[in-house]
Design a protein around this motif. Structure first.
Motif, PDB file in Angstrom:
ATOM      1  N   GLY A   1       0.818  -1.204   0.000  1.00  0.00           N
ATOM      2  CA  GLY A   1       0.000   0.000   0.000  1.00  0.00           C
ATOM      3  C   GLY A   1       0.850   1.252   0.000  1.00  0.00           C
ATOM      4  N   PRO A   2       0.188   2.419   0.062  1.00  0.00           N
ATOM      5  CA  PRO A   2       0.931   3.687   0.084  1.00  0.00           C
ATOM      6  C   PRO A   2       1.562   3.944   1.439  1.00  0.00           C
ATOM      7  CG  PRO A   2      -1.411   4.112   0.327  1.00  0.00           C
ATOM      8  CD  PRO A   2      -1.274   2.629   0.088  1.00  0.00           C
ATOM      9  N   VAL A   3       2.675   4.670   1.428  1.00  0.00           N
ATOM     10  CA  VAL A   3       3.325   5.107   2.665  1.00  0.00           C
ATOM     11  C   VAL A   3       3.418   6.629   2.632  1.00  0.00           C
ATOM     12  CG1 VAL A   3       5.374   4.967   4.094  1.00  0.00           C
ATOM     13  CG2 VAL A   3       4.647   2.963   2.799  1.00  0.00           C
ATOM     14  N   PRO A   4       2.800   7.389   3.537  1.00  0.00           N
ATOM     15  CA  PRO A   4       2.135   6.849   4.723  1.00  0.00           C
ATOM     16  C   PRO A   4       0.797   6.203   4.409  1.00  0.00           C
ATOM     17  CG  PRO A   4       1.882   9.207   4.642  1.00  0.00           C
ATOM     18  CD  PRO A   4       2.807   8.857   3.528  1.00  0.00           C
ATOM     19  N   ALA A   5       0.467   5.192   5.181  1.00  0.00           N
ATOM     20  CA  ALA A   5      -0.800   4.492   4.989  1.00  0.00           C
ATOM     21  C   ALA A   5      -1.967   5.438   5.258  1.00  0.00           C
ATOM     22  CB  ALA A   5      -0.864   3.286   5.924  1.00  0.00           C
ATOM     23  N   THR A   6      -3.028   5.263   4.486  1.00  0.00           N
ATOM     24  CA  THR A   6      -4.150   6.208   4.544  1.00  0.00           C
ATOM     25  C   THR A   6      -5.352   5.679   5.317  1.00  0.00           C
ATOM     26  OG1 THR A   6      -4.902   5.349   2.400  1.00  0.00           O
ATOM     27  CG2 THR A   6      -3.475   7.293   2.378  1.00  0.00           C
ATOM     28  N   SER A   7      -5.291   4.480   5.831  1.00  0.00           N
ATOM     29  CA  SER A   7      -6.413   3.919   6.579  1.00  0.00           C
ATOM     30  C   SER A   7      -5.879   3.181   7.797  1.00  0.00           C
ATOM     31  CB  SER A   7      -7.214   2.941   5.700  1.00  0.00           C
ATOM     32  OG  SER A   7      -6.418   1.820   5.359  1.00  0.00           O
ATOM     33  N   ARG A   8      -6.790   2.903   8.739  1.00  0.00           N
ATOM     34  CA  ARG A   8      -6.376   2.200   9.942  1.00  0.00           C
ATOM     35  C   ARG A   8      -5.870   0.811   9.610  1.00  0.00           C
ATOM     36  NH1 ARG A   8     -10.455   2.187  14.914  1.00  0.00           N
ATOM     37  NH2 ARG A   8      -9.958   4.412  14.651  1.00  0.00           N
ATOM     38  N   ALA A   9      -6.547   0.130   8.674  1.00  0.00           N
ATOM     39  CA  ALA A   9      -6.095  -1.202   8.281  1.00  0.00           C
ATOM     40  C   ALA A   9      -4.734  -1.134   7.592  1.00  0.00           C
ATOM     41  CB  ALA A   9      -7.124  -1.843   7.352  1.00  0.00           C
ATOM     42  N   GLY A  10      -4.531  -0.067   6.785  1.00  0.00           N
ATOM     43  CA  GLY A  10      -3.246   0.089   6.109  1.00  0.00           C
ATOM     44  C   GLY A  10      -2.116   0.334   7.091  1.00  0.00           C
ATOM     45  N   VAL A  11      -2.383   1.154   8.107  1.00  0.00           N
ATOM     46  CA  VAL A  11      -1.371   1.414   9.130  1.00  0.00           C
ATOM     47  C   VAL A  11      -1.016   0.123   9.862  1.00  0.00           C
ATOM     48  CG1 VAL A  11      -0.944   2.563  11.326  1.00  0.00           C
ATOM     49  CG2 VAL A  11      -1.989   3.826   9.440  1.00  0.00           C
ATOM     50  N   SER A  12      -2.022  -0.651  10.235  1.00  0.00           N
ATOM     51  CA  SER A  12      -1.789  -1.902  10.945  1.00  0.00           C
ATOM     52  C   SER A  12      -0.970  -2.870  10.095  1.00  0.00           C
ATOM     53  CB  SER A  12      -3.127  -2.540  11.329  1.00  0.00           C
ATOM     54  OG  SER A  12      -2.928  -3.770  11.994  1.00  0.00           O
ATOM     55  N   SER A  13      -1.303  -2.938   8.810  1.00  0.00           N
ATOM     56  CA  SER A  13      -0.556  -3.824   7.910  1.00  0.00           C
ATOM     57  C   SER A  13       0.891  -3.383   7.777  1.00  0.00           C
ATOM     58  CB  SER A  13      -1.233  -3.851   6.538  1.00  0.00           C
ATOM     59  OG  SER A  13      -0.518  -4.651   5.633  1.00  0.00           O
ATOM     60  N   TYR A  14       1.118  -2.070   7.711  1.00  0.00           N
ATOM     61  CA  TYR A  14       2.482  -1.571   7.570  1.00  0.00           C
ATOM     62  C   TYR A  14       3.294  -1.835   8.836  1.00  0.00           C
ATOM     63  CZ  TYR A  14       6.298   1.392   5.985  1.00  0.00           C
ATOM     64  OH  TYR A  14       7.520   1.838   5.584  1.00  0.00           O
ATOM     65  N   VAL A  15       2.675  -1.696   9.992  1.00  0.00           N
ATOM     66  CA  VAL A  15       3.364  -1.971  11.259  1.00  0.00           C
ATOM     67  C   VAL A  15       3.728  -3.447  11.346  1.00  0.00           C
ATOM     68  CG1 VAL A  15       3.077  -2.034  13.764  1.00  0.00           C
ATOM     69  CG2 VAL A  15       2.358  -0.022  12.477  1.00  0.00           C
ATOM     70  N   ASP A  16       2.839  -4.328  10.873  1.00  0.00           N
ATOM     71  CA  ASP A  16       3.166  -5.753  10.855  1.00  0.00           C
ATOM     72  C   ASP A  16       4.387  -6.023   9.983  1.00  0.00           C
ATOM     73  OD1 ASP A  16       1.040  -6.294  12.515  1.00  0.00           O
ATOM     74  OD2 ASP A  16      -0.330  -6.850  10.893  1.00  0.00           O
ATOM     75  N   ALA A  17       4.474  -5.325   8.846  1.00  0.00           N
ATOM     76  CA  ALA A  17       5.640  -5.501   7.978  1.00  0.00           C
ATOM     77  C   ALA A  17       6.910  -5.009   8.669  1.00  0.00           C
ATOM     78  CB  ALA A  17       5.420  -4.751   6.660  1.00  0.00           C
ATOM     79  N   MET A  18       6.808  -3.901   9.395  1.00  0.00           N
ATOM     80  CA  MET A  18       7.979  -3.401  10.125  1.00  0.00           C
ATOM     81  C   MET A  18       8.394  -4.370  11.230  1.00  0.00           C
ATOM     82  SD  MET A  18       7.797   0.745  10.421  1.00  0.00           S
ATOM     83  CE  MET A  18       6.088   0.861  10.927  1.00  0.00           C
ATOM     84  N   ASP A  19       7.416  -5.043  11.858  1.00  0.00           N
ATOM     85  CA  ASP A  19       7.760  -6.036  12.867  1.00  0.00           C
ATOM     86  C   ASP A  19       8.607  -7.154  12.260  1.00  0.00           C
ATOM     87  OD1 ASP A  19       6.422  -4.624  14.788  1.00  0.00           O
ATOM     88  OD2 ASP A  19       4.596  -5.835  14.712  1.00  0.00           O
ATOM     89  N   ALA A  20       8.307  -7.517  11.014  1.00  0.00           N
ATOM     90  CA  ALA A  20       9.116  -8.529  10.333  1.00  0.00           C
ATOM     91  C   ALA A  20      10.535  -8.014  10.093  1.00  0.00           C
ATOM     92  CB  ALA A  20       8.457  -8.923   9.011  1.00  0.00           C
ATOM     93  N   VAL A  21      10.658  -6.724   9.793  1.00  0.00           N
ATOM     94  CA  VAL A  21      11.982  -6.121   9.614  1.00  0.00           C
ATOM     95  C   VAL A  21      12.787  -6.228  10.912  1.00  0.00           C
ATOM     96  CG1 VAL A  21      13.179  -3.913   9.341  1.00  0.00           C
ATOM     97  CG2 VAL A  21      11.388  -4.575   7.728  1.00  0.00           C
ATOM     98  N   PHE A  22      12.152  -5.929  12.031  1.00  0.00           N
ATOM     99  CA  PHE A  22      12.857  -6.004  13.312  1.00  0.00           C
ATOM    100  C   PHE A  22      13.256  -7.440  13.651  1.00  0.00           C
ATOM    101  CE2 PHE A  22      10.274  -2.025  14.253  1.00  0.00           C
ATOM    102  CZ  PHE A  22      11.343  -1.181  13.998  1.00  0.00           C
ATOM    103  N   LEU A  23      12.429  -8.405  13.256  1.00  0.00           N
ATOM    104  CA  LEU A  23      12.810  -9.800  13.457  1.00  0.00           C
ATOM    105  C   LEU A  23      14.039 -10.159  12.627  1.00  0.00           C
ATOM    106  CD1 LEU A  23       9.421 -11.763  13.635  1.00  0.00           C
ATOM    107  CD2 LEU A  23      11.102 -11.430  15.461  1.00  0.00           C
ATOM    108  N   CYS A  24      14.117  -9.613  11.409  1.00  0.00           N
ATOM    109  CA  CYS A  24      15.315  -9.813  10.593  1.00  0.00           C
ATOM    110  C   CYS A  24      16.540  -9.233  11.297  1.00  0.00           C
ATOM    111  CB  CYS A  24      15.142  -9.164   9.227  1.00  0.00           C
ATOM    112  SG  CYS A  24      13.950  -9.991   8.149  1.00  0.00           S
ATOM    113  N   GLY A  25      16.365  -8.070  11.927  1.00  0.00           N
ATOM    114  CA  GLY A  25      17.459  -7.486  12.695  1.00  0.00           C
ATOM    115  C   GLY A  25      17.888  -8.386  13.843  1.00  0.00           C
ATOM    116  N   ALA A  26      16.905  -9.041  14.493  1.00  0.00           N
ATOM    117  CA  ALA A  26      17.232  -9.966  15.580  1.00  0.00           C
ATOM    118  C   ALA A  26      18.054 -11.145  15.072  1.00  0.00           C
ATOM    119  CB  ALA A  26      15.947 -10.453  16.248  1.00  0.00           C
ATOM    120  N   VAL A  27      17.719 -11.626  13.877  1.00  0.00           N
ATOM    121  CA  VAL A  27      18.475 -12.742  13.284  1.00  0.00           C
ATOM    122  C   VAL A  27      19.912 -12.314  13.005  1.00  0.00           C
ATOM    123  CG1 VAL A  27      18.665 -14.244  11.267  1.00  0.00           C
ATOM    124  CG2 VAL A  27      16.436 -13.843  12.311  1.00  0.00           C
ATOM    125  N   LEU A  28      20.092 -11.105  12.474  1.00  0.00           N
ATOM    126  CA  LEU A  28      21.442 -10.613  12.202  1.00  0.00           C
ATOM    127  C   LEU A  28      22.265 -10.520  13.490  1.00  0.00           C
ATOM    128  CD1 LEU A  28      20.757  -7.754   9.614  1.00  0.00           C
ATOM    129  CD2 LEU A  28      21.566 -10.061   9.168  1.00  0.00           C
TER     130      LEU A  28
END
Length: 497
Positions: free
Chosen positions: A423-450
């Motif tokens: 979706g667009p960044v910044p997200a324009t809806s509550r569902a979009g914001v939630s989805s984007y935060v979930d994607a960022m959580d995956a990024v932080f998990l990748c950082g934990a693996v590193l």
């Protein structure tokens, strides 16, 4: 040097590191005023080059700076780098167009590459006979990390309350003080032998670094990952890397001797620094994005949330320096810092749209503690393990690997975000914001693996090291370095020894 001269020289080095780190981060907070003033119609499309030109130029000259230190002496190279940086800063402040500003940022980046690396060589040269460089390397790393955390905030203050040009002009008085004090106070050892400089190897290293940084900067943004531009740059980077490795094996005096990797402290230190550089991208950039997208925090206020991270780096860095002086080994700090960083990234991966911001501050404090144990101690580990005649090359190499790791980390995390959120960044809806935060959580998990990988590498470091950085290394690999890489008379002396 007298004790007073050494203290002044150490302070000069810390100010120099602050200048370099702040200018690497500070522009991101002033992009809007810059565009509004220089090119309000089309300038926004060129803004990424203000950061890229600086990073490309800085990374490209790093290997050359190390060899110049070992050839000409650290003081000459240090003063030259500061002079180039000040010329670039003056040109940036006087720029009348975006194009001029980008070109001036490249000049500034050439000088900044020396400020970030040669300064650490100078700090190592400032220690007295038989001293460990715990304070120097530790504080240098802490200042570097703290500058990365507070740079955007300072940039926002200058842009809001003065003019964006003062982001660059403020370097001039401080830089001139550094030049004058450095010229009169620093009295560093001169190199007893002249070395030839492998300019071809330096050019190949610069070509590889530039192509790789462009791939990570453009891939998935300006161009698709499968586009001819990105594929061509990727092939170019691979070709340059292959030619560089061939040159380092065949050159009489390589710009980055491959025999350095026979020393376990250097081999694992370079690897940990690279992975840490990749993780720093996720910790800083995506936390800022989270605050602005998910929590509605302004860009200037978001920078304040990085202050706990800066505090953690500073406090733990000072503590680790004191513990090193009492005999604690760098292996302990590398392993502990990586483990704390892994835990911190796992905590960041739990962020949601309603998570307490105090929880986030605590997470960032933990991130700062982990990185604070790593930044200075890894530099000290590498400097003490490197043969004395290759101190400059080894010190700039660890910075070079951090730069490459940062670029690869940006590409990795950007790919994760694009795969999990379309979706667009910044997200324009509550569902979009939630989805984007979930994607960022995956990024932080990748950082934990590193960071978990860094723990494994830290455990591979030798538990105890003998006398180091005296022209003779304790390990068998370092002994090979000492004999093979020293040309002429020094090599003969090594064989006799």
């Amino acid at each position: 040097m007298t004790e007073t001269q050494r203290r002044i020289g150490f302070l000069v080095c810390l100010v120099t590191i602050v200048l370099a780190v702040l200018d690497m981060q500070i522009v991101s907070a002033a992009t809007v005023p810059i565009v509004r003033d220089l090119d309000p119609d089309h300038g926004i499309d060129k803004i990424p080059w203000l950061v890229s030109a600086f990073a490309l130029a800085s990374a490209a000259v790093l290997p050359l700076y190390g060899k110049l230190c070992d050839t000409l002496g650290a003081k000459r190279v240090f003063l030259t780098a500061v002079g180039v940086f000040l010329v670039g800063s003056a040109l940036c402040g006087a720029a009348q167009s975006i194009g001029q500003l980008i070109a001036a940022r490249a000049v500034q980046g050439i000088g900044a590459g020396g400020l970030m690396s040669v300064t650490m060589v100078v700090i190592a040269e400032l220690r007295g006979p038989g001293e460990k460089d715990a304070k120097g390397a530790g504080m240098g790393g802490v200042v570097s990390g703290g500058g990365m955390a507070v740079g955007p905030w300072i940039g926002g203050l200058l842009a809001d309350h003065a003019s964006w040009r003062w982001i660059f002009y403020v370097n001039l008085p401080l830089g001139l003080v550094v030049l004058v004090l450095g010229a009169f106070v620093l009295k560093l050892p001169r190199q007893p032998h002249r070395h030839r400089i492998d300019f071809l190897g330096a050019a190949l290293a610069a070509a590889f670094a530039a192509a790789l940084l462009l791939v990570t900067e453009w891939g998935g943004k300006q161009y698709g990952w499968s586009s001819p531009q990105i594929v061509g740059l990727g092939l170019g980077a691979a070709a340059a890397l292959g030619l560089f490795l061939w040159r380092q094996q065949s050159a009489p005096e390589p710009i980055l001797p491959l025999s350095l990797f026979r020393v376990p402290e250097l081999r694992w230190g370079f690897a940990i620094q690279g992975l840490m550089g990749a993780a720093i991208v996720g910790a800083m950039y995506y936390v800022m994005v989270y605050l602005q997208v998910a929590r509605g925090v302004s860009s200037s206020s978001a920078g304040l949330y990085l202050l706990p991270m800066a505090f953690g780096m500073t406090a733990v860095g000072i503590l680790s320096a004191k513990l090193t002086e009492r005999g604690w080994h760098e292996r302990t700090f590398a392993t502990a810092g990586s483990a704390i960083g892994a835990v911190a990234f796992v905590c960041l991966s739990t962020l949601g749209t309603g998570t307490s911001l105090w929880w986030l501050r605590g997470d960032l404090l933990l991130v700062g503690m982990g990185f604070g144990l790593l930044l200075g101690q890894l530099i000290q580990l590498v400097q003490e393990a490197a043969p004395r005649h290759q101190l400059g090359v080894a010190t700039t190499a660890i910075r070079f690997f951090q730069t490459l790791g940062t670029a690869l980390g940006a590409a990795l995390f950007g790919t994760v975000i694009s795969r999990l959120y379309d979706g667009p960044v910044p997200a324009t809806s509550r569902a979009g914001v939630s989805s984007y935060v979930d994607a960022m959580d995956a990024v932080f998990l990748c950082g934990a693996v590193l960071m978990a990988a860094c723990v494994v590498m830290g455990l591979r470091l030798p538990r105890h090291s003998g006398p180091r950085n005296t022209g003779r290394a304790s390990s068998e690999g370092a002994q090979v370095v000492d004999v093979v890489d020293v040309p002429g008379e020094l090599s003969q002396a090594a064989r006799r020894r």
